[in-house]
Design a protein around this motif. Structure first.
Motif, short mmCIF file in Angstrom:
data_model
loop_
_atom_site.label_atom_id
_atom_site.label_comp_id
_atom_site.label_asym_id
_atom_site.label_seq_id
_atom_site.Cartn_x
_atom_site.Cartn_y
_atom_site.Cartn_z
N ALA A 95 47.53 43.06 44.88
CA ALA A 95 46.55 41.98 44.78
C ALA A 95 46.65 41.05 45.97
CB ALA A 95 46.75 41.21 43.48
N THR A 106 38.56 39.39 45.66
CA THR A 106 39.15 40.70 45.44
C THR A 106 38.79 41.24 44.08
OG1 THR A 106 41.24 41.89 45.22
CG2 THR A 106 41.27 39.57 44.65
N LEU A 108 40.91 43.00 42.51
CA LEU A 108 42.17 42.95 41.77
C LEU A 108 42.47 41.49 41.41
CD1 LEU A 108 44.39 44.49 40.53
CD2 LEU A 108 45.45 44.80 42.76
N THR A 109 41.68 40.98 40.48
CA THR A 109 41.80 39.60 40.03
C THR A 109 43.04 39.44 39.16
OG1 THR A 109 40.48 40.10 38.07
CG2 THR A 109 39.28 39.36 40.03
N ALA A 113 44.93 42.32 37.05
CA ALA A 113 46.36 42.61 37.16
C ALA A 113 47.04 42.55 35.79
CB ALA A 113 47.01 41.62 38.12
#
Length: 226
Positions: A95, A106, A108-109, A113
Motif C-alpha cells: 500500500a 491508490t 490499496l486503501t 488492506a
C-alpha cells in the motif's frame, strides 16, 4: 460460503469490466467474487467497484521466463524466502508503494488492506517474503480460491527483491500442481516474465475446466509439498 451477490460475468457486455458497485468487502464476498473470476478495485471516497475485465491478464508457467540476470542473483544465495510469516507487513508495504507512486490515490486503501488481512486470517490470502539476512527486503501477496492463485501486489526495498519473490512463488505453486496465475492486469514487470492478456471468455472457460481434484483445497506455501 453463501452465494455471492454478483451477476455472472459472462453476461457482461463486450469490453465492460465492472460487475458490481457497492458490495461490501467481507470474507464471504471476497471468496464468492474470486470463485467467479471477479476482484475488487476500490478508490478512496467511492463505493467499492468489482471487476472482471476483458481482456484478462494471466501468467502461464509453460511460458514463464526468468531473465539471466535474475537467475544469477538467485544462485548468489544471499536471499531466503518465507511464506505467510509477515502477511500484514507485506500488505501495508504494498500500500505504501502505491501511495508514493500515485500521490496517495491508490486502489490499496486502508479498507482494502484490512479486508485482505481478514481474508488471510480466514486462510484464503497468502504472502511470500524475501529476506536479506534478518531484513525484509521484498514481498508479494495474493489470493487462493477454488484452485486459482490471483496475484494482487508486491513491493521491494532492495532492487529485484519483488521479482525474486515472483520467481519463488511460481516455483512453489508449480510444485503444488498449479500451471498458471491470474495476474488480472499485465504490467511491465509481469510482461517481462511472460504475462499476457487473454479474452475474458477464455479466462472464465479456464475456471470451468480446472480439475480441482488435482489441486490443493487449501494452499500452504510454507510446507514442503513432497
Amino acid at each position: 460460503m453463501p452465494a455471492p451477490p454478483f451477476p455472472d460475468p459472462r453476461t457482461l457486455p463486450a469490453a465492460a469490466g465492472i460487475v458490481s458497485v457497492g458490495v461490501p468487502l467481507t470474507v464471504e464476498t471476497l471468496y464468492g467474487a474470486y470463485a467467479q473470476g471477479i476482484f475488487p478495485w476500490p478508490s478512496p471516497g467511492r463505493p467499492v467497484e468489482w471487476y472482471c475485465p476483458d481482456p484478462r491478464g494471466v501468467l502461464d508457467f509453460s511460458e514463464f521466463h526468468v531473465p539471466k540476470r535474475l537467475q544469477r542473483k538467485l544462485r548468489g544465495g544471499a536471499w531466503r524466502f518465507t511464506a505467510d510469516l509477515r502477511f500484514e507487513e507485506v500488505v501495508r508495504s504494498c500500500a505504501g508503494v502505491h501511495r508514493r507512486r500515485q500521490n496517495w490515490k491508490t486502489w490499496l486503501t486502508d479498507e482494502m488492506a484490512e479486508s485482505y488481512i481478514r481474508f488471510h486470517q480466514a486462510g484464503y490470502a497468502h504472502s511470500l517474503e524475501c529476506w536479506e539476512g534478518e531484513r525484509l527486503v521484498g514481498g508479494l501477496y495474493g489470493v487462493y480460491v477454488c484452485g486459482v492463485f490471483s496475484g494482487e501486489s508486491m513491493f521491494h526495498r532492495e532492487p529485484d527483491a519483488s521479482k525474486l519473490c515472483l520467481v519463488e512463488l511460481v516455483s512453489r505453486l508449480r510444485a503444488r500442481g498449479l500451471t498458471w496465475i491470474d495476474i488480472q492486469m499485465v504490467t511491465a514487470v509481469t510482461e517481462r516474465f511472460g504475462g499476457k492478456y487473454i479474452p475474458r471468455k477464455e479466462f472464465l472457460d479456464r475456471l470451468d475446466r480446472l480439475d480441482r481434484s488435482q489441486l490443493p483445497v487449501e494452499l500452504d506455501l510454507a510446507r514442503d509439498p513432497t
